[in-house]
Design a protein around this motif. Structure first.
Motif, PDB file in Angstrom:
ATOM      1  N   PRO A 120       6.631 -16.312 -15.765  1.00 10.74           N
ATOM      2  CA  PRO A 120       6.987 -15.053 -15.845  1.00 10.74           C
ATOM      3  C   PRO A 120       7.168 -14.310 -14.669  1.00 10.74           C
ATOM      4  CG  PRO A 120       4.957 -15.913 -15.916  1.00 10.74           C
ATOM      5  CD  PRO A 120       5.586 -16.852 -15.352  1.00 10.74           C
ATOM      6  N   ALA A 121       7.676 -12.721 -14.756  1.00 14.56           N
ATOM      7  CA  ALA A 121       8.209 -12.474 -13.490  1.00 14.56           C
ATOM      8  C   ALA A 121       6.851 -12.059 -12.020  1.00 14.56           C
ATOM      9  CB  ALA A 121       8.324 -11.111 -14.320  1.00 14.56           C
ATOM     10  N   LEU A 122       7.847 -12.441 -11.531  1.00 15.37           N
ATOM     11  CA  LEU A 122       6.459 -12.379 -10.440  1.00 15.37           C
ATOM     12  C   LEU A 122       6.947 -11.137  -9.632  1.00 15.37           C
ATOM     13  CD1 LEU A 122       4.320 -13.738  -8.849  1.00 15.37           C
ATOM     14  CD2 LEU A 122       5.946 -14.892  -7.522  1.00 15.37           C
ATOM     15  N   GLU A 123       6.001 -10.308  -9.631  1.00  9.47           N
ATOM     16  CA  GLU A 123       6.217  -8.694  -9.142  1.00  9.47           C
ATOM     17  C   GLU A 123       5.596  -8.734  -7.134  1.00  9.47           C
ATOM     18  OE1 GLU A 123       4.896  -4.199 -10.200  1.00  9.47           O
ATOM     19  OE2 GLU A 123       7.037  -4.612 -10.742  1.00  9.47           O
ATOM     20  N   ILE A 124       5.887  -8.121  -6.613  1.00  9.59           N
ATOM     21  CA  ILE A 124       6.168  -8.629  -4.989  1.00  9.59           C
ATOM     22  C   ILE A 124       5.549  -6.730  -4.706  1.00  9.59           C
ATOM     23  CG2 ILE A 124       5.310  -8.733  -2.237  1.00  9.59           C
ATOM     24  CD1 ILE A 124       6.901 -11.674  -4.141  1.00  9.59           C
ATOM     25  N   ARG A 125       4.889  -6.084  -4.443  1.00  9.24           N
ATOM     26  CA  ARG A 125       4.542  -4.733  -3.439  1.00  9.24           C
ATOM     27  C   ARG A 125       3.917  -4.673  -2.649  1.00  9.24           C
ATOM     28  NH1 ARG A 125       6.441  -1.602  -8.965  1.00  9.24           N
ATOM     29  NH2 ARG A 125       6.162   0.111  -7.699  1.00  9.24           N
ATOM     30  N   PHE A 126       4.032  -3.588  -1.527  1.00  4.90           N
ATOM     31  CA  PHE A 126       3.552  -3.375  -0.321  1.00  4.90           C
ATOM     32  C   PHE A 126       3.092  -2.736  -0.658  1.00  4.90           C
ATOM     33  CE2 PHE A 126       6.575  -7.234   0.797  1.00  4.90           C
ATOM     34  CZ  PHE A 126       5.351  -7.375   0.459  1.00  4.90           C
ATOM     35  N   ASP A 127       1.685  -1.508   0.159  1.00  2.77           N
ATOM     36  CA  ASP A 127       1.759  -0.542   0.634  1.00  2.77           C
ATOM     37  C   ASP A 127       2.078   0.077   0.702  1.00  2.77           C
ATOM     38  OD1 ASP A 127      -0.677  -0.259  -1.864  1.00  2.77           O
ATOM     39  OD2 ASP A 127      -1.987  -1.333  -0.062  1.00  2.77           O
ATOM     40  N   THR A 128       2.525   1.692   2.012  1.00  5.03           N
ATOM     41  CA  THR A 128       2.979   1.850   2.689  1.00  5.03           C
ATOM     42  C   THR A 128       2.215   2.091   3.620  1.00  5.03           C
ATOM     43  OG1 THR A 128       2.514   4.555   1.738  1.00  5.03           O
ATOM     44  CG2 THR A 128       4.095   3.880   0.729  1.00  5.03           C
ATOM     45  N   ILE A 129       2.325   2.755   4.585  1.00  7.99           N
ATOM     46  CA  ILE A 129       1.352   3.074   6.067  1.00  7.99           C
ATOM     47  C   ILE A 129       0.712   3.922   5.633  1.00  7.99           C
ATOM     48  CG2 ILE A 129       1.210   2.485   8.165  1.00  7.99           C
ATOM     49  CD1 ILE A 129       2.775   0.664   7.104  1.00  7.99           C
ATOM     50  N   ARG A 130       0.424   4.974   5.181  1.00 10.37           N
ATOM     51  CA  ARG A 130       0.308   5.632   5.193  1.00 10.37           C
ATOM     52  C   ARG A 130      -1.119   5.249   3.574  1.00 10.37           C
ATOM     53  NH1 ARG A 130       3.682  10.724   3.909  1.00 10.37           N
ATOM     54  NH2 ARG A 130       4.095   9.830   1.571  1.00 10.37           N
ATOM     55  N   GLN A 131      -0.664   4.445   2.476  1.00 11.84           N
ATOM     56  CA  GLN A 131      -1.480   4.181   2.332  1.00 11.84           C
ATOM     57  C   GLN A 131      -2.827   3.377   2.895  1.00 11.84           C
ATOM     58  OE1 GLN A 131       0.564   2.489  -0.922  1.00 11.84           O
ATOM     59  NE2 GLN A 131       1.296   4.554  -2.400  1.00 11.84           N
ATOM     60  N   GLU A 132      -2.498   2.723   3.762  1.00 18.83           N
ATOM     61  CA  GLU A 132      -3.298   1.758   4.364  1.00 18.83           C
ATOM     62  C   GLU A 132      -3.981   2.428   5.245  1.00 18.83           C
ATOM     63  OE1 GLU A 132      -2.694  -1.975   4.451  1.00 18.83           O
ATOM     64  OE2 GLU A 132      -0.731  -2.861   4.294  1.00 18.83           O
ATOM     65  N   LEU A 133      -3.806   3.292   5.939  1.00 16.55           N
ATOM     66  CA  LEU A 133      -4.430   4.251   6.894  1.00 16.55           C
ATOM     67  C   LEU A 133      -5.495   5.400   5.951  1.00 16.55           C
ATOM     68  CD1 LEU A 133      -2.090   5.909   9.287  1.00 16.55           C
ATOM     69  CD2 LEU A 133      -3.802   4.225   9.981  1.00 16.55           C
ATOM     70  N   SER A 134      -5.164   5.168   4.596  1.00 13.09           N
ATOM     71  CA  SER A 134      -5.769   5.850   3.824  1.00 13.09           C
ATOM     72  C   SER A 134      -7.242   4.845   3.765  1.00 13.09           C
ATOM     73  CB  SER A 134      -4.806   6.873   2.745  1.00 13.09           C
ATOM     74  OG  SER A 134      -4.724   7.867   2.748  1.00 13.09           O
ATOM     75  N   LYS A 135      -6.442   4.087   2.838  1.00 13.74           N
ATOM     76  CA  LYS A 135      -7.670   3.280   2.847  1.00 13.74           C
ATOM     77  C   LYS A 135      -9.037   3.071   4.028  1.00 13.74           C
ATOM     78  CE  LYS A 135      -5.240  -0.473  -0.293  1.00 13.74           C
ATOM     79  NZ  LYS A 135      -4.687  -1.204  -0.418  1.00 13.74           N
ATOM     80  N   ILE A 136      -8.666   2.443   5.038  1.00 11.00           N
ATOM     81  CA  ILE A 136      -9.567   2.343   6.020  1.00 11.00           C
ATOM     82  C   ILE A 136     -10.181   3.415   6.668  1.00 11.00           C
ATOM     83  CG2 ILE A 136      -8.049   0.658   7.543  1.00 11.00           C
ATOM     84  CD1 ILE A 136      -7.834   1.976  10.058  1.00 11.00           C
ATOM     85  N   ALA A 137      -9.362   4.641   6.604  1.00  9.51           N
ATOM     86  CA  ALA A 137     -10.208   6.108   6.543  1.00  9.51           C
ATOM     87  C   ALA A 137     -11.248   6.577   5.887  1.00  9.51           C
ATOM     88  CB  ALA A 137      -8.986   7.015   6.945  1.00  9.51           C
ATOM     89  N   ARG A 138     -10.367   5.920   3.884  1.00  8.71           N
ATOM     90  CA  ARG A 138     -12.106   6.887   3.184  1.00  8.71           C
ATOM     91  C   ARG A 138     -12.982   5.708   3.608  1.00  8.71           C
ATOM     92  NH1 ARG A 138      -8.826   5.931  -0.097  1.00  8.71           N
ATOM     93  NH2 ARG A 138      -7.315   7.248  -0.509  1.00  8.71           N
ATOM     94  N   GLU A 139     -13.175   4.645   3.605  1.00  9.40           N
ATOM     95  CA  GLU A 139     -14.245   3.795   3.886  1.00  9.40           C
ATOM     96  C   GLU A 139     -14.567   3.756   5.543  1.00  9.40           C
ATOM     97  OE1 GLU A 139     -14.739  -0.720   5.346  1.00  9.40           O
ATOM     98  OE2 GLU A 139     -12.593  -0.670   4.271  1.00  9.40           O
ATOM     99  N   SER A 140     -14.130   4.223   6.546  1.00  5.52           N
ATOM    100  CA  SER A 140     -14.805   4.882   7.941  1.00  5.52           C
ATOM    101  C   SER A 140     -15.856   6.334   7.053  1.00  5.52           C
ATOM    102  CB  SER A 140     -13.894   5.032   8.535  1.00  5.52           C
ATOM    103  OG  SER A 140     -14.896   6.179   9.850  1.00  5.52           O
ATOM    104  N   PHE A 141     -14.486   6.868   6.754  1.00  5.74           N
ATOM    105  CA  PHE A 141     -15.928   8.445   5.849  1.00  5.74           C
ATOM    106  C   PHE A 141     -16.695   8.676   5.158  1.00  5.74           C
ATOM    107  CE2 PHE A 141     -11.464  11.096   5.573  1.00  5.74           C
ATOM    108  CZ  PHE A 141     -10.499  10.866   6.689  1.00  5.74           C
ATOM    109  N   GLN A 142     -16.666   7.329   4.654  1.00  3.53           N
ATOM    110  CA  GLN A 142     -17.947   6.957   3.568  1.00  3.53           C
ATOM    111  C   GLN A 142     -19.207   6.240   4.398  1.00  3.53           C
ATOM    112  OE1 GLN A 142     -19.040   6.793   0.496  1.00  3.53           O
ATOM    113  NE2 GLN A 142     -17.214   8.406   0.448  1.00  3.53           N
ATOM    114  N   THR A 143     -19.230   5.837   5.768  1.00  2.00           N
ATOM    115  CA  THR A 143     -19.903   4.675   6.388  1.00  2.00           C
ATOM    116  C   THR A 143     -20.126   6.430   7.449  1.00  2.00           C
ATOM    117  OG1 THR A 143     -18.357   3.097   5.989  1.00  2.00           O
ATOM    118  CG2 THR A 143     -20.203   2.668   8.435  1.00  2.00           C
ATOM    119  N   THR A 144     -19.785   6.939   8.224  1.00  2.00           N
ATOM    120  CA  THR A 144     -19.838   7.844   8.745  1.00  2.00           C
ATOM    121  C   THR A 144     -20.380   9.000   8.464  1.00  2.00           C
ATOM    122  OG1 THR A 144     -17.861   7.488  10.024  1.00  2.00           O
ATOM    123  CG2 THR A 144     -18.535   9.664  10.550  1.00  2.00           C
ATOM    124  N   LEU A 145     -19.836   9.505   7.121  1.00  2.00           N
ATOM    125  CA  LEU A 145     -20.835  11.080   6.214  1.00  2.00           C
ATOM    126  C   LEU A 145     -21.302  10.659   5.135  1.00  2.00           C
ATOM    127  CD1 LEU A 145     -17.131  12.434   7.183  1.00  2.00           C
ATOM    128  CD2 LEU A 145     -19.513  12.682   7.595  1.00  2.00           C
TER     129      LEU A 145
END
Length: 634
Positions: free
Chosen positions: A47-72
């Motif tokens: 089977p084909a192996l597909e590798i895809r990386f998140d953009t920097i914006r997506q990576e930062l959005s992930k940690i921001a979203r987690e912090s938003f939930q923790t903070t607010l």
């Protein structure tokens, strides 16, 4: 049937690609993984192996979203607003949600007294990651983020290991249509077709890069009243037309003009031509055969232009959709949205005083009838989710009415997918500020003549630089095409498509400034630097890694890893000039790096040669998306 794909998430591969980033050796497991990956790709049964990386914006959005939930808590359920910092002195990225959140919770019982306090708390609650080096809060609540240089280097090493396709953005659709070029049969392609062809090809390239299946449609004008005139003139001028074939007509453009003169001047001929349309559309074998001859002559001429521009298209013209019109009209009638108005059958839509005409007064079909049938076919037979129409801005009203009619019929949802979009573009102007015409002012410039001159001028410039003494005639000719055609494409694409732009060979073939010629030389220069080192890039990738210590190394590295989100923005907004601007700025970033950082013969030679290679990979991909062929030597 497509093989199933295994998608490896970026955090796992990030652990493979460089570890702490402090050494020059790549982890043994990574090399072993690469060997396994190569073996899997070589095995057709696997089977084909597909590798895809998140953009920097997506990576930062992930940690921001987690912090938003923790903070607010409940107030933190907002989409992170992540953007590149306008001023790099403050940081690399900025998260701009605090003010919006404050407007929501102001006056409620919370621990926060202002948006700045919200931003400070969010930064304190950022999850621990390896890619954020520092955070700070500016002004009323802007969160500035500086990325780790080790992380930037890691992303670049991933690029070198896995290739540029792993940086492709992920779009919310699987199949799309880009409807572009669309010349009329029996009429030559002119400069007016240039923009649709170039812009449409670029958009198709970018969407295909995002792993979306793109149907490249050439909706040629191959059906209509003009064919009765052409067919009748063919019968009159060449009674034995079936035996003579395509050669009977010769210059189809001149043939069209002659038939039009006859049509306007001779009432008897006009009547015959009108009757010929009826016979053609009723399926008369003789008239269909003559129609096919006319279409094939035009089709061959169009293909010569597409081959020169290296543009791929699949023709599905007006005639293809003609059989589907009655059923599409009946579906609309059953929906109850068709009305009679002044003898015509129409659809009224919001925002327009005039209706969309589905059936003309004489009972005939028109441009809108064909578009409605084509849309029904594309949605129900081809099952596409996104349809993009690339035409001049003058057709904006038609498409707005057409799309609104489709929504009234519930063929399209009010929001989401499937969706349709009109990509409008402005005029091509001459240096006099008027519509670009021949030097004699007798008409629009033929596209083949324009391409001939672009190639000729670029070839002359290469000869003046002595390349005819260094290269074979074939290589010189290929380089002239790459530079000449690339210059024409880039001069169009670098402008906001909605505006008019001035066509100037002198400007587009300038070796200085924001031109394809300058950028092609910049790319060839990077390749030359690598060649002069005498080192094997494959060996350097195997045994070395990029390490960013100098500020200009870091600035270049940061700009490179932003490529993916630039493509994402260009596709989302359907603006190729976004990618052009990035490519030009990338070349400027590389120049600053190369000016301040010695490459060949330096202690950092391995890392810097790999940084040169990463830059070349990204530049080459930019050229590919723009439809420009780069040269390894220039």
């Amino acid at each position: 049937m497509r093989p199933s794909c295994c998608v490896l998430e970026r955090p796992f591969l990030g652990a493979l690609a460089g570890g702490s980033g402090s050494g020059t050796k790549i982890h043994k497991f990574e090399r072993r993984f690469r060997c396994c990956l190569g073996a899997m790709q070589d095995n057709a049964a696997a089977p084909a192996l597909e590798i895809r990386f998140d953009t920097i914006r997506q990576e930062l959005s992930k940690i921001a979203r987690e912090s938003f939930q923790t903070t607010l808590g409940e107030w933190g359920n907002v989409e992170p607003a992540v953007a590149v910092c306008a001023n790099p002195n403050f940081g690399d990225y900025q998260i701009n949600n605090a003010m919006g959140i404050w407007s929501t919770i102001k006056g409620k019982e919370t621990e926060f007294r202002n948006p700045r306090e919200i931003a400070q708390s969010i930064t304190r609650n950022f999850p621990q990651t390896g890619f954020v080096e520092t955070t700070s809060v500016a002004g009323p609540g802007f969160i500035n983020v500086k990325l780790s240089s080790v992380y930037i280097a890691k992303r670049l090493n991933e690029l070198l290991l896995h290739g540029i396709d792993t940086w492709a953005p992920v779009l919310p659709v699987k199949r799309a249509i880009v409807d572009f070029s669309s010349p009329n049969i029996a009429k030559e392609m002119h400069v007016g077709h240039l923009r649709s062809t170039i812009i449409g090809d670029c958009l198709a390239n970018m969407i295909e890069y995002c792993k979306v299946e793109v149907l490249r449609r050439n909706h040629v004008g191959d059906w209509g009243t003009q064919f009765g005139m052409l067919i009748e003139y063919l019968f009159e001028m060449f009674p034995n037309w079936e035996d003579i074939g395509d050669q009977a007509i010769g210059d189809l453009q001149a043939f069209y003009k002659e038939s039009k003169v006859r049509f306007d001047a001779d009432e008897e001929f006009k009547a015959k031509a009108q009757q010929a349309v009826v016979k053609l559309q009723s399926g008369d074998a003789k008239y269909r055969a003559a129609w096919k001859i006319l279409c094939n002559i035009s089709r061959n001429e169009f293909q010569q232009v597409y081959d020169r521009l290296k543009v791929s298209l699949e023709e599905k013209g007006e005639s293809f959709y003609n059989p589907y019109i009655p059923d599409a009209i009946q579906i609309l009638r059953d929906k109850g949205i068709l009305e009679e108005s002044d003898g015509a059958t129409v659809i009224f839509v919001d925002g327009h005083k005039i209706p969309l005409i589905a059936i003309k007064r004489d009972g005939g079909f028109n441009y809108a009838s064909t578009d409605l049938a084509a849309l029904w076919y594309r949605l129900n037979v081809e099952k596409v989710e996104w349809i993009i129409y690339v035409t001049d801005v003058g057709q904006h009203q038609h498409f707005d009415m057409f799309f609104k009619a489709a929504k009234r019929a519930e063929w399209l949802p009010k929001e989401g997918y499937p969706r349709t979009q009109h990509v409008g573009f402005g005029l091509v102007l001459g240096t006099d500020g008027k519509r670009f015409r021949t030097r004699q002012g007798t008409g629009l410039v033929r596209l083949v003549d324009l391409l001939d001159e672009a190639k000729s001028r670029s070839k002359t410039a290469l000869i003046e630089r002595g390349r005819d003494d260094e290269w074979s005639p074939e290589d010189l000719d290929a380089a002239a095409e790459s530079v000449g055609y690339g210059a024409v494409k880039y001069a169009d694409l670098k402008n906001n498509r909605e505006t008019n732009y001035t066509f100037s060979f002198e400007q587009m073939l300038d070796v200085r400034g924001n031109t394809a010629v300058y950028l092609l030389y910049a790319y060839a220069r990077i390749r030359s630097i690598i060649r002069k080192s005498g080192k094997s890039i494959d060996e350097l990738k195997e045994n070395g890694a990029i390490v960013l210590t100098h500020p200009d190394e870091r600035a270049l590295g940061l700009f490179l890893i932003q490529f993916s989100e630039v493509v994402e923005d260009a596709v989302t907004r359907l603006l190729p000039n976004t990618l052009c601007e990035y490519l030009y700025n990338l070349s400027e970033n590389f120049t600053r790096f190369y000016t301040s950082c010695k490459v060949n013969g330096s202690p950092e030679e391995t890392s810097r040669l790999l940084l040169c290679e990463a830059t070349a990979i990204v530049m080459k991909q930019c050229f590919k998306l723009l439809g420009i062929t780069p040269l390894e030597r220039l």
